[in-house]
Design a protein around this motif. Structure first.
Motif, mmCIF file in Angstrom:
data_model
loop_
_atom_site.group_PDB
_atom_site.id
_atom_site.type_symbol
_atom_site.label_atom_id
_atom_site.label_comp_id
_atom_site.label_asym_id
_atom_site.label_seq_id
_atom_site.Cartn_x
_atom_site.Cartn_y
_atom_site.Cartn_z
ATOM 1 N N GLU A 82 -18.834 -43.809 49.427
ATOM 2 C CA GLU A 82 -18.721 -45.258 49.280
ATOM 3 C C GLU A 82 -18.273 -45.857 50.601
ATOM 4 O OE1 GLU A 82 -16.118 -46.400 46.127
ATOM 5 O OE2 GLU A 82 -17.382 -45.551 44.542
ATOM 6 N N ASN A 83 -19.013 -46.869 51.061
ATOM 7 C CA ASN A 83 -18.671 -47.560 52.310
ATOM 8 C C ASN A 83 -18.469 -46.584 53.472
ATOM 9 O OD1 ASN A 83 -18.641 -50.096 50.927
ATOM 10 N ND2 ASN A 83 -16.547 -49.644 50.224
ATOM 11 N N GLY A 84 -19.312 -45.573 53.501
ATOM 12 C CA GLY A 84 -19.263 -44.598 54.580
ATOM 13 C C GLY A 84 -18.162 -43.562 54.459
ATOM 14 N N ILE A 85 -17.411 -43.586 53.356
ATOM 15 C CA ILE A 85 -16.317 -42.629 53.150
ATOM 16 C C ILE A 85 -16.753 -41.584 52.137
ATOM 17 C CG2 ILE A 85 -13.940 -42.315 52.361
ATOM 18 C CD1 ILE A 85 -13.382 -45.199 53.195
ATOM 19 N N ASN A 86 -16.599 -40.314 52.499
ATOM 20 C CA ASN A 86 -16.926 -39.220 51.590
ATOM 21 C C ASN A 86 -15.696 -38.877 50.747
ATOM 22 O OD1 ASN A 86 -19.584 -38.869 52.587
ATOM 23 N ND2 ASN A 86 -18.794 -37.678 54.314
ATOM 24 N N TYR A 87 -15.781 -39.156 49.472
ATOM 25 C CA TYR A 87 -14.674 -38.895 48.559
ATOM 26 C C TYR A 87 -14.850 -37.527 47.898
ATOM 27 C CZ TYR A 87 -13.303 -43.824 48.880
ATOM 28 O OH TYR A 87 -12.890 -45.041 49.328
ATOM 29 N N GLY A 88 -13.745 -36.901 47.569
ATOM 30 C CA GLY A 88 -13.779 -35.641 46.844
ATOM 31 C C GLY A 88 -13.016 -34.533 47.536
ATOM 32 N N ASP A 89 -12.428 -33.678 46.717
ATOM 33 C CA ASP A 89 -11.593 -32.573 47.200
ATOM 34 C C ASP A 89 -12.469 -31.332 47.354
ATOM 35 O OD1 ASP A 89 -9.601 -30.816 47.823
ATOM 36 O OD2 ASP A 89 -8.461 -31.080 45.970
ATOM 37 N N THR A 90 -13.210 -31.294 48.461
ATOM 38 C CA THR A 90 -14.209 -30.253 48.658
ATOM 39 C C THR A 90 -13.792 -29.247 49.732
ATOM 40 O OG1 THR A 90 -15.386 -31.791 50.114
ATOM 41 C CG2 THR A 90 -16.159 -31.640 47.839
ATOM 42 N N PHE A 91 -14.475 -28.112 49.722
ATOM 43 C CA PHE A 91 -14.116 -26.939 50.519
ATOM 44 C C PHE A 91 -13.997 -27.233 52.012
ATOM 45 C CE2 PHE A 91 -15.531 -23.156 52.910
ATOM 46 C CZ PHE A 91 -14.586 -22.241 52.504
ATOM 47 N N GLU A 92 -14.898 -28.051 52.553
ATOM 48 C CA GLU A 92 -14.937 -28.242 54.008
ATOM 49 C C GLU A 92 -13.724 -28.979 54.550
ATOM 50 O OE1 GLU A 92 -17.501 -31.573 52.187
ATOM 51 O OE2 GLU A 92 -17.147 -29.435 51.868
ATOM 52 N N HIS A 93 -12.925 -29.589 53.677
ATOM 53 C CA HIS A 93 -11.758 -30.338 54.147
ATOM 54 C C HIS A 93 -10.515 -29.452 54.332
ATOM 55 C CE1 HIS A 93 -13.874 -34.063 53.766
ATOM 56 N NE2 HIS A 93 -14.015 -33.958 52.457
ATOM 57 N N VAL A 94 -10.569 -28.203 53.860
ATOM 58 C CA VAL A 94 -9.390 -27.330 53.925
ATOM 59 C C VAL A 94 -9.310 -26.664 55.300
ATOM 60 C CG1 VAL A 94 -8.215 -25.332 52.938
ATOM 61 C CG2 VAL A 94 -9.495 -26.897 51.444
ATOM 62 N N ASN A 95 -8.140 -26.723 55.916
ATOM 63 C CA ASN A 95 -7.885 -26.049 57.184
ATOM 64 C C ASN A 95 -7.190 -24.726 56.866
ATOM 65 O OD1 ASN A 95 -6.122 -25.291 59.598
ATOM 66 N ND2 ASN A 95 -7.432 -26.886 60.477
ATOM 67 N N PHE A 96 -7.909 -23.627 57.033
ATOM 68 C CA PHE A 96 -7.395 -22.340 56.585
ATOM 69 C C PHE A 96 -6.383 -21.723 57.546
ATOM 70 C CE2 PHE A 96 -11.250 -22.988 54.165
ATOM 71 C CZ PHE A 96 -10.772 -22.754 52.889
ATOM 72 N N GLY A 97 -6.415 -22.116 58.811
ATOM 73 C CA GLY A 97 -5.361 -21.687 59.714
ATOM 74 C C GLY A 97 -4.015 -22.241 59.285
ATOM 75 N N TYR A 98 -4.022 -23.484 58.839
ATOM 76 C CA TYR A 98 -2.801 -24.136 58.350
ATOM 77 C C TYR A 98 -2.363 -23.534 57.017
ATOM 78 C CZ TYR A 98 0.216 -28.115 56.978
ATOM 79 O OH TYR A 98 1.260 -28.921 56.589
ATOM 80 N N ALA A 99 -3.325 -23.302 56.130
ATOM 81 C CA ALA A 99 -3.005 -22.684 54.842
ATOM 82 C C ALA A 99 -2.391 -21.305 55.041
ATOM 83 C CB ALA A 99 -4.255 -22.590 53.975
ATOM 84 N N LYS A 100 -2.866 -20.587 56.051
ATOM 85 C CA LYS A 100 -2.286 -19.280 56.374
ATOM 86 C C LYS A 100 -0.820 -19.436 56.772
ATOM 87 C CE LYS A 100 -2.347 -15.558 59.768
ATOM 88 N NZ LYS A 100 -3.072 -14.802 60.794
ATOM 89 N N LYS A 101 -0.524 -20.411 57.591
ATOM 90 C CA LYS A 101 0.858 -20.614 58.042
ATOM 91 C C LYS A 101 1.777 -20.926 56.861
ATOM 92 C CE LYS A 101 -0.733 -22.358 62.503
ATOM 93 N NZ LYS A 101 -1.040 -23.573 63.276
ATOM 94 N N LEU A 102 1.328 -21.803 55.972
ATOM 95 C CA LEU A 102 2.198 -22.169 54.847
ATOM 96 C C LEU A 102 2.295 -21.041 53.828
ATOM 97 C CD1 LEU A 102 1.748 -25.971 54.207
ATOM 98 C CD2 LEU A 102 3.072 -24.734 55.901
ATOM 99 N N THR A 103 1.256 -20.227 53.713
ATOM 100 C CA THR A 103 1.373 -19.030 52.875
ATOM 101 C C THR A 103 2.404 -18.079 53.466
ATOM 102 O OG1 THR A 103 -0.927 -19.219 52.134
ATOM 103 C CG2 THR A 103 0.116 -17.061 51.931
#
Length: 443
Positions: A321-342
């Motif tokens: 909508e209005n050029g914004i992609n909404y949704g909690d999808t796979f490509e938005h996850v930063n796995f380097g960061y997720a590794k750090k918090l894990t």
């Protein structure tokens, strides 16, 4: 010569204080970014994990997701000679009286228990949420991949189990996937009550809810900072305890706040590249998470999560909508960061599960005297104790003194009026319990 001796003595003292344990560094190194990536991908491919979605299909819905999570825990257990006790814990919820429940259903949690060798009834818990949601929480058919919210936290709990199951600890560790978070924290409430009924001694729960986003809706990109939410004092405190706080202090020194400080200190010691940010609030403003039901019963619990959220990727139908992609999808996850918090979770669970129990009784005295006096009960397995103190306005324990072979000590020249104090038990490897704020007065 005197000047050289002073420098050498200072250096020795600094090295002693800064001593660390190689096992904790190994745990950080062993957390796998690739395994987190694979697990988040798998969880998103169940289409929706809405708590009230399909439970029969093997490829879609909450039922398929929780069976897969259970199978992962069981595979991990097989690799460590059946070191995990894996089971479902469930409670039935009904539509009546619950405005976010579209139909009656079982709320099913997946629990994996790694029993401690010395204190099997003492537990540190890491939780992630199984369920996801679309824009309408009552909509249990629309795709809701829930990549960051909260496949990231669930994958983190699975990965922590993979890493920590290679070790043995004195206290027990639980890795759990909780359901029903989006509809009313039902899974956490069920497990918290189960823990109380079973008489579990819970050291703390580390609730991981969204640990994979680094690009905030505020425009900030930050892969170092994360938030630790904690309530100031438990809601179960007595009237006597409330009155004592008015005269003796402790407004920000409840059991959950001490757990938050423990995590902050451990991260600063072993992961100095990270920026743990303690937030003096139960959760985000007006919002809730799965640590809260544990807090409600008096158990210490905190929420660990990203610092900068992106609301276009939370609780949203997938759309543009209005050029914004909404949704909690796979490509938005930063796995380097997720590794750090894990890793943040893993090292704190390992440290807590390796440490002796905390003192149960800590008394303090020194009214109208030039020194503060502390007395505490002896702790099984403690080689010594660490006396902590801080300015009353400081968020962290900034000063400490280590003592052995005593359970009472006077801090000469430290005026009780100007500081807050606490005691932690320390084992022979240097692992510390959570700090205990004084709960008795010496006169």
């Amino acid at each position: 010569m005197k000047y050289i001796f002073t420098i050498a003595l200072f250096t020795f003292s600094s090295l002693t204080i800064a001593q660390t344990n190689q096992k904790i560094y190994d745990i950080i190194e062993n957390v796998s970014e690739e395994r987190l990536r694979q697990d988040v991908k798998t969880l998103t491919e169940f289409g929706t994990r809405n708590t009230f979605s399909d439970t029969v299909s093997n490829t879609r819905g909450i039922g398929a997701a929780r069976r897969w999570i259970k199978s992962e825990f069981e595979a991990i257990s097989k690799e460590c000679n059946n070191c995990l006790n894996v089971f479902y814990q469930k409670d039935f919820v009904t539509k009546e009286g619950n405005r976010r429940v579209p139909h009656d259903a079982w709320i099913v949690n997946v629990v994996a228990v790694q029993k401690g060798t010395k204190y099997p009834n003492r537990y540190i818990i890491m939780s992630g949420d199984i369920d996801s949601r679309a824009s309408d929480t009552m909509d249990f058919t629309t795709d809701a991949p829930g990549a960051n919210d909260n496949a990231s936290g669930m994958a983190g709990a699975i990965e922590a189990a993979r890493v920590l199951s290679k070790y043995q600890f004195e206290s027990s560790i639980i890795y759990v996937g909780l359901s029903g978070e989006e509809q009313g924290l039902f899974g956490g409430a069920g497990l918290a009550q189960y823990a109380k009924d079973e008489g579990w001694e819970i050291i703390g729960i580390l609730n991981n809810d969204m640990i994979g986003n680094i690009e905030g809706v505020d425009g900030v990109i930050d892969n170092r900072t994360f938030r630790i939410f904690s309530e100031p004092v438990p809601p179960t405190e007595t009237e006597r305890q409330r009155n004592a706080r008015r005269f003796y202090g402790g407004e920000v020194d409840g059991v959950s706040r001490q757990l938050a400080r423990y995590v902050h200190k451990t991260v600063k010691t072993y992961m100095p590249e990270m920026n743990p940010m303690m937030v003096y609030r139960l959760d985000r403003f007006g919002r809730g998470g799965h640590h809260r039901p544990f807090n409600d019963l008096g158990f210490p619990g905190i929420r660990i999560m990203e610092a900068h959220e992106n609301y276009t990727q939370q609780h949203q139908d997938i759309r543009t909508e209005n050029g914004i992609n909404y949704g909690d999808t796979f490509e938005h996850v930063n796995f380097g960061y997720a590794k750090k918090l894990t890793a943040v979770n893993a090292i704190n669970m390992a440290s807590l599960a390796s440490a002796p129990p905390a003192p149960t009784t800590v008394a303090i005295g020194g009214i109208v005297e030039p020194s503060a006096k502390l007395r505490w009960n002896a702790v099984d397995g403690a080689k010594g104790y660490k006396i902590y103190w801080r300015d009353t306005t400081s968020p962290t324990w900034d000063h400490s003194r280590y003592v052995e072979n005593v359970t009472e000590f006077t801090l000469e020249g430290i005026v009780i009026d100007n500081f807050y104090f606490g005691i932690a038990a320390v084992d022979e490897e240097g692992f510390e319990s959570v700090v205990v704020f004084p709960n008795e007065i010496m006169r």
